[in-house]
Design a protein around this motif. Structure first.
Motif, PDB file in Angstrom:
ATOM      1  N   ARG A 312       0.852  -1.190   0.057  1.00  0.00           N
ATOM      2  CA  ARG A 312       0.114   0.017  -0.044  1.00  0.00           C
ATOM      3  C   ARG A 312       0.967   1.096  -0.005  1.00  0.00           C
ATOM      4  O   ARG A 312       1.919   1.220   0.584  1.00  0.00           O
ATOM      5  N   ILE A 313       0.451   2.310  -0.772  1.00  0.00           N
ATOM      6  CA  ILE A 313       1.114   3.587  -0.948  1.00  0.00           C
ATOM      7  C   ILE A 313       0.289   4.589   0.055  1.00  0.00           C
ATOM      8  O   ILE A 313      -0.871   4.559  -0.099  1.00  0.00           O
ATOM      9  N   TRP A 314       0.877   5.266   0.973  1.00  0.00           N
ATOM     10  CA  TRP A 314       0.240   6.065   1.801  1.00  0.00           C
ATOM     11  C   TRP A 314       0.713   7.674   1.625  1.00  0.00           C
ATOM     12  O   TRP A 314       1.938   7.813   1.453  1.00  0.00           O
ATOM     13  N   ASP A 315      -0.037   8.593   1.694  1.00  0.00           N
ATOM     14  CA  ASP A 315       0.387   9.886   1.873  1.00  0.00           C
ATOM     15  C   ASP A 315       0.806  10.105   3.295  1.00  0.00           C
ATOM     16  O   ASP A 315      -0.185   9.929   4.347  1.00  0.00           O
ATOM     17  N   VAL A 316       1.847  10.478   3.597  1.00  0.00           N
ATOM     18  CA  VAL A 316       2.262  10.555   5.018  1.00  0.00           C
ATOM     19  C   VAL A 316       1.426  11.481   5.944  1.00  0.00           C
ATOM     20  O   VAL A 316       1.147  11.437   6.857  1.00  0.00           O
ATOM     21  N   ARG A 317       1.400  12.885   5.098  1.00  0.00           N
ATOM     22  CA  ARG A 317       0.631  13.860   5.969  1.00  0.00           C
ATOM     23  C   ARG A 317      -0.822  13.599   6.116  1.00  0.00           C
ATOM     24  O   ARG A 317      -1.479  13.854   7.219  1.00  0.00           O
ATOM     25  N   THR A 318      -1.653  12.950   5.074  1.00  0.00           N
ATOM     26  CA  THR A 318      -3.121  12.956   5.172  1.00  0.00           C
ATOM     27  C   THR A 318      -3.435  11.471   5.711  1.00  0.00           C
ATOM     28  O   THR A 318      -4.639  11.284   5.865  1.00  0.00           O
ATOM     29  N   SER A 321      -4.800   6.447   1.957  1.00  0.00           N
ATOM     30  CA  SER A 321      -4.165   5.196   1.026  1.00  0.00           C
ATOM     31  C   SER A 321      -4.209   5.613  -0.471  1.00  0.00           C
ATOM     32  O   SER A 321      -5.249   5.753  -1.023  1.00  0.00           O
ATOM     33  N   VAL A 322      -3.196   5.998  -0.790  1.00  0.00           N
ATOM     34  CA  VAL A 322      -3.000   6.504  -2.241  1.00  0.00           C
ATOM     35  C   VAL A 322      -3.491   5.219  -3.437  1.00  0.00           C
ATOM     36  O   VAL A 322      -4.274   5.623  -4.345  1.00  0.00           O
ATOM     37  N   HIS A 323      -2.729   4.238  -3.212  1.00  0.00           N
ATOM     38  CA  HIS A 323      -3.031   3.051  -4.193  1.00  0.00           C
ATOM     39  C   HIS A 323      -2.654   1.869  -3.073  1.00  0.00           C
ATOM     40  O   HIS A 323      -2.079   1.788  -2.216  1.00  0.00           O
ATOM     41  N   THR A 324      -3.408   0.742  -3.409  1.00  0.00           N
ATOM     42  CA  THR A 324      -3.300  -0.592  -3.019  1.00  0.00           C
ATOM     43  C   THR A 324      -2.595  -1.317  -4.279  1.00  0.00           C
ATOM     44  O   THR A 324      -3.142  -1.688  -5.269  1.00  0.00           O
ATOM     45  N   LEU A 325      -1.271  -1.912  -4.064  1.00  0.00           N
ATOM     46  CA  LEU A 325      -0.671  -2.539  -4.953  1.00  0.00           C
ATOM     47  C   LEU A 325      -0.942  -4.037  -5.054  1.00  0.00           C
ATOM     48  O   LEU A 325      -0.443  -4.783  -4.308  1.00  0.00           O
ATOM     49  N   SER A 326      -2.034  -4.331  -5.893  1.00  0.00           N
ATOM     50  CA  SER A 326      -2.296  -5.961  -5.830  1.00  0.00           C
ATOM     51  C   SER A 326      -2.002  -6.642  -6.959  1.00  0.00           C
ATOM     52  O   SER A 326      -1.827  -5.989  -8.290  1.00  0.00           O
TER      53      SER A 326
END
Length: 513
Positions: A312-318, A321-326
């Motif tokens: 999973r890709i997360w925006d550190v500040r907000t 979850s930007v993307h779930t890499l499946s």
């Protein structure tokens, strides 16, 4: 009375009877039918040699066959121009010697159909390289010409049969010479590494380790559910952080903000503010244990990988979850980020490595060469390459498409971790407590280490879960199953004379896959 037998016995008897029936002529060749053989050979001649059947026959060939009028058993007519006249040697077509200006054929070259090597050398010396190439192109029919004459595209000709064979001096034999097998280049000398400090304090396996960008301290995560911060110079404990309710599997310190990120088997991903030593953010979304994490070097993005088969890709500040890499079909064991494309690399227990497009959130490349779980991936700090570790092999790859470079074979264990420094020292740490050090460029294994376990521990608690170089790359820290952190440094007293490379330029025998 009919005797009853098992199906197995009946089948076996039937098989034996069949075998006895045919055993007399078993493996005998089928008798050759003359008529069908003639038809087959005629077809083969027409298809494979039809393009050169029109060419003149050499005199010696005629002599062997008993004169120009000898019939062809396969029904082909002789070349009409040969009949009724004494033939001189006709040098056309694919004869090894294209005629050159002022070079007479010697007796040596006349007698043999394929002249000897000495004759080849003498003729090659007699002809200047460029002149012979020009003459060959002008007068001798090359394979390409023959194919064109037959109406076949030159592309379909067998490989290695082009005019490129006519090297300097018009000598085609050079293409037939055996090439020297490639040998491994001499590896760069690296001083051996020695253990100089063992740090204890954790009450469980030490599962992960990271050094902060300022090189003042480092952080470890353990199966005792704590995160500990240690002074790098002295090895003293500075701080313990509690909050995870299961094993801490990943830690990383941000170079862009005073934050520490951690993840664990409790499915939690936490952001710690090191000014207050408190958790300030949680990243919720993974459905199972989180095995690893990494920070993007240039943007405020955190990437985590989990046993739920996703990254999973997360925006550190907000915290979004930007993307779930499946795409992986089993637990994702390791994840790495870089500024260049592909920006995310994952290794999984499904034996594959995936290179991801960060913007689209999709797989760019899937590498399926490994036969077993990929638990470790490391990016070279200077080269545009990376390595992956699996029980079958350590493999090196080129970015951006994941082209295979070479295998590093010999570390026959479950490889949990890889680290590499700018000098080209690659370290692989394994589940059985062994650590191998390799020269990155050549793949030469220059040192093997198996440090003793902490007193009071079982030998079975010998295992390396994580290793990392400090920022100066002069120290190597390992996180181990005997609840300790071991610190290694280069042996300053070692020289190339005292610790020579026991290397032989042997022929490379590398498996490509």
């Amino acid at each position: 009375e009919v005797q009853k037998h098992s199906v197995h016995t009946l089948v076996f008897r039937s098989l034996k009877r069949t075998h006895d029936m045919f055993v007399a002529d078993n493996a005998k060749p089928i008798p050759l039918d003359e008529e069908s053989h003639k038809v087959k050979m005629a077809v083969k001649l027409r298809t494979e040699y039809g393009s050169v059947l029109h060419m003149p026959t050499l005199k010696e060939n005629l002599r062997e066959k008993g004169g120009p009028n000898t019939g062809d058993p396969y029904g082909h007519k002789q070349y009409s121009g040969n009949q009724g006249q004494e033939l001189e040697f006709l040098i056309t077509g694919t004869h090894p010697y294209p005629p050159g200006p002022g070079v007479a054929l010697t007796a040596d070259t006349k007698v043999q159909r394929m002249p000897s090597e000495s004759a080849a050398q003498s003729l090659a010396v007699a002809l200047p390289a460029s002149q012979s190439r020009m003459d060959a192109n002008r007068t001798a029919a090359g394979v390409g010409d023959i194919y064109r004459h037959a109406g076949i595209s030159e592309r379909s000709q067998p490989p290695g049969m082009s005019m490129a064979m006519v090297e300097a001096g018009g000598n085609k034999n050079s293409a037939l010479m055996a090439k020297k097998a490639p040998t491994m280049p001499k590896p760069q000398w690296h001083p051996p590494w020695k253990l100089y400090r063992v740090i204890s304090g954790h009450l469980g396996w030490v599962r992960c380790i990271a050094v902060e960008p300022g090189n003042q301290w480092f952080v470890t995560g353990s199966a005792d559910r704590t995160i500990k911060i240690w002074d790098l110079a002295s090895g003293k404990l500075k701080l313990s952080l509690t909050g995870h309710i299961s094993t801490v599997r990943g830690v990383i310190v941000s170079a862009r903000s005073p934050y520490l990120f951690s993840c664990g088997e409790d499915k939690q991903v936490k952001c710690w503010d090191l000014e207050y030593n408190k958790v300030i953010r949680h990243y919720h979304g993974h459905l199972s244990a989180v095995y690893g994490l990494d920070l993007h070097p240039t943007i405020d993005v955190l990437v985590t990988c989990s046993r739920d088969s996703t990254a999973r890709i997360w925006d550190v500040r907000t915290k979004a979850s930007v993307h779930t890499l499946s795409g992986h079909t089993n637990a994702v064991a390791t994840v790495k980020c870089q500024a260049a494309e592909p920006q995310i690399i994952t290794g999984s227990h499904d034996t594959t490595i995936r290179l991801w497009d960060l913007v689209a959130g999709k797989t760019r490349v899937t590498l399926t060469n490994h036969k077993k779980s990929v638990r470790a991936v490391v990016l070279h700090p200077r080269h545009y390459t990376f390595a992956s570790g699996s029980p079958d092999n350590i493999k090196q790859w080129k970015f951006p498409d994941g082209n295979f470079i070479q295998n590093l074979s010999g570390h026959n264990a479950i490889i949990n971790t890889l680290a590499v420094n700018s000098d080209g020292v690659l370290v692989s740490g394994a589940d059985n407590g062994t650590m191998h050090l390799w020269d990155w460029r050549t793949g030469y294994n220059f040192q093997r280490v198996h440090a003793a376990v902490q007193p009071g521990s079982l030998d079975s608690e010998s295992g390396i879960f994580a290793c990392v170089f400090d920022q100066s790359e002069s120290r190597l820290l390992t996180a181990e199953a005997d609840k300790t952190i071991k610190v290694y440094k280069e042996d300053d007293t070692a020289t190339e004379e005292t610790h020579p490379v026991s290397w032989k330029p042997e022929i490379i025998k590398r498996k490509r896959f």
